[in-house]
Every structure is written in structure tokens, then in C-alpha cells.
Design an enzyme around this catalytic site. Structure first.
Site, PDB file in Angstrom:
ATOM      1  N   HIS A 103     -39.835   5.427 -28.429  1.00  0.00           N
ATOM      2  CA  HIS A 103     -41.021   6.240 -28.683  1.00  0.00           C
ATOM      3  C   HIS A 103     -40.864   7.569 -27.968  1.00  0.00           C
ATOM      4  CE1 HIS A 103     -41.695   3.627 -25.100  1.00  0.00           C
ATOM      5  NE2 HIS A 103     -41.901   4.819 -24.546  1.00  0.00           N
ATOM      6  N   ARG A 198     -29.274   2.726 -19.677  1.00  0.00           N
ATOM      7  CA  ARG A 198     -30.140   1.557 -19.653  1.00  0.00           C
ATOM      8  C   ARG A 198     -31.087   1.779 -20.838  1.00  0.00           C
ATOM      9  NH1 ARG A 198     -35.914   1.090 -19.230  1.00  0.00           N
ATOM     10  NH2 ARG A 198     -36.448  -0.888 -18.287  1.00  0.00           N
ATOM     11  N   ASP A 200     -34.024   1.423 -22.930  1.00  0.00           N
ATOM     12  CA  ASP A 200     -35.393   0.987 -22.722  1.00  0.00           C
ATOM     13  C   ASP A 200     -35.936   0.258 -23.952  1.00  0.00           C
ATOM     14  OD1 ASP A 200     -37.892   1.145 -21.103  1.00  0.00           O
ATOM     15  OD2 ASP A 200     -38.607   2.339 -22.804  1.00  0.00           O
ATOM     16  N   GLU A 207     -36.695  -2.468 -34.101  1.00  0.00           N
ATOM     17  CA  GLU A 207     -37.519  -3.148 -35.112  1.00  0.00           C
ATOM     18  C   GLU A 207     -37.914  -2.161 -36.225  1.00  0.00           C
ATOM     19  OE1 GLU A 207     -41.237  -4.668 -33.628  1.00  0.00           O
ATOM     20  OE2 GLU A 207     -41.810  -2.772 -32.743  1.00  0.00           O
ATOM     21  N   GLU A 242     -32.586  -3.283 -21.777  1.00  0.00           N
ATOM     22  CA  GLU A 242     -33.822  -3.928 -21.356  1.00  0.00           C
ATOM     23  C   GLU A 242     -34.290  -4.740 -22.549  1.00  0.00           C
ATOM     24  OE1 GLU A 242     -38.361  -3.098 -19.822  1.00  0.00           O
ATOM     25  OE2 GLU A 242     -37.481  -1.846 -21.351  1.00  0.00           O
ATOM     26  N   HIS A 307     -39.014  -1.998 -11.515  1.00  0.00           N
ATOM     27  CA  HIS A 307     -40.123  -1.053 -11.389  1.00  0.00           C
ATOM     28  C   HIS A 307     -41.355  -1.553 -12.132  1.00  0.00           C
ATOM     29  CE1 HIS A 307     -37.984  -0.302 -15.082  1.00  0.00           C
ATOM     30  NE2 HIS A 307     -39.061   0.264 -15.571  1.00  0.00           N
TER      31      HIS A 307
END
Ligand code: MG
Length: 541
Positions: A103, A198, A200, A207, A242, A307
């Protein structure tokens, strides 16, 4: 083995904003971070993963980006970033950064163009619907603060899709131009010296929901496309996902070793905390047995805290209640009904033996450990802060003003450092722990050195050993004729265990650094104190 570096690495995760403030404006920055490279080098980490540092309105700690090719001006410039990444590389520390492309912020010029003009080329970069979809009140990532996944935009005269907060509009991954842009973003940062990403919110990134292609095609095929692109640009690149996966989803993400390289092992992580709560190793063994084996080039990332909240969403309701009772007994410690918003040390009652046990598990479970800044000194949390900010307070460097994080007046700081009590910076800080040979920091530094000398844990073949005690976890990792064993006592009582080693005359205790003979019956008898742990190397010498 050079191109498998990530399988035997120790990763250190930090947020530039809260790590070290170099220019004294109250916000951590690249200048401050570059000044702490010696510290990271001394800790012997191989790789730092930087959380988002891009321009952002900061409504979700920087996971709401308005420019993928820039640096938040408060944190520095692209020049500062390149200097940092070069200096890190000189010390042998690789840099990974967050790739947050599920996003964008709704403030991003792409979304602004998309909402303003139906004919804009950016319109299809996002996911729209004329009517409110019937499932608009399902699938929120932040249930509670987030009421819906589809929000009406007056300018666009349409609903837009957002898995996360309504200020984080979902990019349309099925659109070729979006995929092309992600290639440019990854190419840009690889050129500036990063070795990987990494990724996110990976399951949400790929999707097709809400797009014209929903229900068509295989979303996971995109991972192969992304991998081919980054691998072509950087031979030793690493994609660290992730992805809070169920065991049956794992093969879709790793493919034949041609999709992602690594993924955070949320499955084992949640069962590890259940095991610690129960003082019973069974959940860890069960979780490990449920996960399918990974392709040779792939790896799990083990971690204790991140985090975010400690997500317990994959446990059964009863299991989650057990972990809540043990580690988050008060309502204010919990979040979204699924997790705990505390740091590791307070969850474990600041009990050094339990903190060591947890770290020893993270370092020896087959995979690549990811440390979270501050956990190496046992930092606490601030539950008076909202949401996940409780675990995001500034790094505590010294007993000086603001814990050595910044020279700015306290009211200017990005977040208040923890100042009082057993976790306050006057009592708990890097400087004090460096002076104390027995400190958690110096202990962990030694543990990381031992871990790096024991590459079997990262690269070897793991076998679980039946211990006869449900409180005891034991496994061996074999690589090129060498073997290390790790034994962990999850109970608050002493336990004795006979480790079968019929194929060696002795064992070398890796942590205590001494050699012992194996008994004539082919066993080595181990006495484990409450929450005790041993790393043993098969020794034929
Ligand atoms: Mg600053």
C-alpha cells in the site's frame, strides 16, 4: 557458500528514528546511526534491517510512504544514506531495508492523481469499487481501531480497498505498471548499496482481492518474478518476508527455492511463547514438525520480539489465553485481541535465566536469528504510550540526558525514552552494561560469537532428540561431518538428561568451553539448572 550468507547471519533490526540522534533535533537519523556502526560491529551482527525511513506523514510509523525514492528529511538525505551503507559495508555489515509496497499513503502523489481523475494513468494502480463490497467489515489487519477494509473517497466517487488503516490504500499488484514500479524501487535501493529487503505484509501484497483478476491466476507466481528481477541485479540479494504463514501455505512462498529466500517464522514464534508459558517444550517440537522442509536455498528467521505486538493469532483461543495469562495478564498489555504489546524482558519478569533461555532458543533453532534493538540490554516497554509505540521507545545508550539518545529537550523527542524504574535509562543502558562483564549485553555478544562459530545451526540438518521429559527440548544439527547439540530446560526445576552420543568419545561444551568424556554406554549425562541450556559439540579428539 558466499551466496548463502543469509542462512548463517545474525540480523539486527532497528528504526533509524529511535536509534541515535546525530543532529540534536530529537529524532534519530542516519548521521547518528553511522556513529553507532562500531557498536553494531562489536555486537558482531552481519546485517542490519532498517525499518522504513522514507518520506511519510507518519500515521503508521513510516509504513505509510509518500515517496519510495527518498529519505524522510528529518532523518537525513540520500547522501547520508549512501555514506551510511558504504561505511556499513566497509565493516562487513550488510544493509536490508523495508519494502512496503502492499500500500501507499493516501498522501502519495500516485493516490492523489488516482482519486482526482478517473482517466489518470494512476487510477488503476489502486483497487476501487463503485459499490461497497459485502465483506467490507472483514479482514482488517488492525481490528478495533480499523472498522472497515473499504473506504468511500468523495473525490474518486468510489470505495478504495485497504487491508491496513484507511490512510494506507492498497496498490493493485495485478497492474503491470505497479509491478514495473516495484522493479524500479528495488533496483534503485540495490544500486545505493542495500543487499536485500524485508518484504512488508507479503501475503497481502500478492493478493488479487478487489481487482478484476480476483479468483484468476496464481498470486504466488509474482514472487518468482520479483525474485528473478532482484537476483539479476544483485547476486547475493535476500528477500526476507513478513508472512505469518500456516504450515500448508509455506510451499507457495518458497517454491523450489526460486521465490523468497527467508521468512519470519511466526508459527514457531507463537508456539515458543506457549512453550515458555507452559514450561513445556512440546509446542515447539509440534510446531517444527508441522512445518514442511524448506528448499536448500531458503531459511526461517527466528525472533523473540519485533516492532509489532507479539502476535498470537495462530494459537487456539485456549492456548492464546494461556500466553496472555503468563505474559500479558493485564488488559492494557494486549492489543487487537490477538497479541501482547510488551518487550521481552518485562514479559519474562526481568528474570535473567529466562531471558537467556529465550535468546539461546532463538540462536539455536535452525534458522537465521533476528535481534530487535534494545533487547540486547533487556530494555522495557512503556505501556502509557498508545498501541505498538509501547515497544518503540528510544535506544538507551547511557545514563546521560535522554539516555544518550539525543541532546534535544525532552519534549522534542520523537518518543520519550523510558526514564524510571528498573528499565529506566539511568539504571539500564549500553554504557553501564559494557563496563560489566556479566551484563546481558556482554553475555549476548559472547553468545553471538559462539553462534557464528557454530554454523551447523544455520546451515546444517536438524534432528529432534527424544528427551523423555516434556520440559526438555533437545536437537542436533549436522553439517559436513560436524555436529552440535542444543539442550534447553524450559522448567523452573533442575532436570537430568542422558544425551545419546554413540558416535563420539567426547563432547565439547561450547559455552563453558571445556571437554567431557562420553560414558561407556554411549551417553553424556547433562544436569540442567532451572531454565538452563547447553550447546555441545561432538568431539572425537
Ligand atoms: Mg536528528
Amino acid at each position: 557458500m558466499a551466496d548463502l550468507w543469509y542462512k548463517n547471519a545474525v540480523v539486527y533490526c532497528l528504526d533509524v528514528k529511535t536509534f541515535a540522534d546525530g543532529n540534536g533535533d530529537g529524532i534519530g537519523d542516519f548521521e547518528g546511526l553511522a556513529g553507532r556502526l562500531e557498536y553494531l560491529d562489536g555486537l558482531n551482527v552481519d546485517c542490519v534491517w532498517l525499518q522504513p525511513f522514507f518520506p511519510s506523514p507518519m500515521r503508521d510509523n513510516g509504513y505509510d510512504i509518500t515517496d519510495y525514492y527518498g529519505i524522510d528529511p528529518r532523518l537525513g538525505t540520500l547522501g547520508d544514506f549512501v555514506e551510511f551503507s558504504r561505511r556499513a559495508r566497509e565493516r562487513g555489515i550488510r544493509v536490508m531495508i523495508d519494502l512496503v509496497v502492499n500500500h501507499t499513503s493516501i498522501d502519495h502523489p500516485w493516490f492523489q492523481a488516482a482519486r482526482s481523475d478517473p482517466a489518470s494513468p494512476y487510477r488503476d494502480w489502486y483497487v476501487w469499487s463503485k459499490k461497497k463490497p459485502e465483506d467490507a467489515h472483514q479482514g482488517m489487519v488492525f481490528p478495533g481501531p480499523q472498522q472497515t477494509t473499504w473506504t468511500w473517497d468523495r473525490k474518486a466517487r468510489a470505495y478504495y480497498f485497504h487491508r491496513f488503516y484507511e490512510h494506507q490504500a492498497e496498490l493493485n499488484i495485478t497492474h503491470p505498471a505497479v509491478r514495473r514500479e516495484i522493479e524500479k524501487i528495488t533496483g534503485f535501493w540495490l544500486q545505493l548499496g542495500v543487499t536485500g529487503f524485508r518484504v512488508d505484509a507479503l501475503p497481502f501484497l500478492i493478493e488479487f482481492k478487489g481487482t478484476p483478476q480476483e479468483g484468476l491466476g496464481n498470486p504466488h507466481a509474482y514472487l518468482r518474478e520479483l525474485r528473478q528481477h532482484v537476483q539479476a541485479l544483485c547476486g547475493d540479494v535476500c528477500l526476507m518476508a513478513e508472512a505469518n504463514l500456516r504450515p500448508e501455505e509455506v510451499p507457495d512462498y518458497f517454491g523450489d527455492g526460486d521465490k523468497i529466500h527467508m521468512s519470519f517464522d511466526f508459527w514457531t514464534n507463537q508456539h515458543l511463547f506457549l512453550a515458555l508459558a507452559r514450561q513445556d517444550a512440546t509446542p515447539i517440537r509440534r510446531a517444527a514438525a508441522e512445518l514442511p522442509p524448506l528448499p536448500r536455498w531458503c531459511q526461517w528467521n527466528h525472533f523473540l520480539r519485533s516492532h509489532d505486538e507479539l502476535d498470537l493469532g495462530r494459537l487456539s483461543d485456549a492456548e492464546r489465553e494461556e500466553v496472555f495469562r503468563a505474559f500479558g495478564p493485564e488488559e492494557c498489555m494486549r492489543l487487537y485481541g490477538r497479541g501482547i504489546r510488551r518487550r521481552l524482558a518485562p514479559m519474562l519478569g526481568n528474570d535473567r535465566r529466562r531471558i537467556e533461555l529465550a535468546h539461546s532458543l532463538m540462536l539455536t533453532l535452525p534458522g537465521t536469528p533476528v535481534l530487535r534493538y534494545g533487547d540486547e540490554i533487556g530494555m522495557g516497554d512503556d505501556l502509557s504510550l498508545p498501541d505498538r509505540e509501547s515497544v518503540r521507545t528510544p535506544m538507551q545508550w547511557s545514563a546521560g540526558p535522554n539516555g544518550g539518545f539525543s541532546h534535544a529537550p525532552r519534549e522534542q523527542l520523537v518518543l520519550p525514552p523510558i526514564a524510571d524504574g528498573e528499565y529506566g535509562y539511568p539504571a539500564l543502558n549500553v554504557e553501564a552494561q559494557r563496563r560489566d562483564p556479566q551484563s546481558l549485553l556482554n553475555w549476548l555478544e559472547r553468545m553471538i560469537r559462539r553462534r557464528k562459530e557454530s554454523s551447523e545451526f544455520g546451515l546444517g540438518c536438524c534432528t529432534w532428540i527424544d528427551t523423555g521429559h516434556r520440559e526438555l527440548l533437545a536437537h542436533r544439527c549436522d553439517l559436513d561431518g560436524r555436529t552440535v547439540f542444543a539442550i534447553h530446560n524450559l522448567a523452573d526445576r533442575r532436570l537430568r538428561f542422558s544425551l545419546p552420543i554413540s558416535d563420539a568419545r567426547g563432547v565439547y561444551d561450547v559455552l563453558a568451553e571445556h571437554r567431557e568424556e562420553v560414558e561407556e554406554d554411549g551417553h553424556y549425562h547433562v544436569d540442567l539448572e532451572p531454565w538452563g541450556y547447553r550447546w555441545l559439540r561432538r568431539d572425537d579428539g
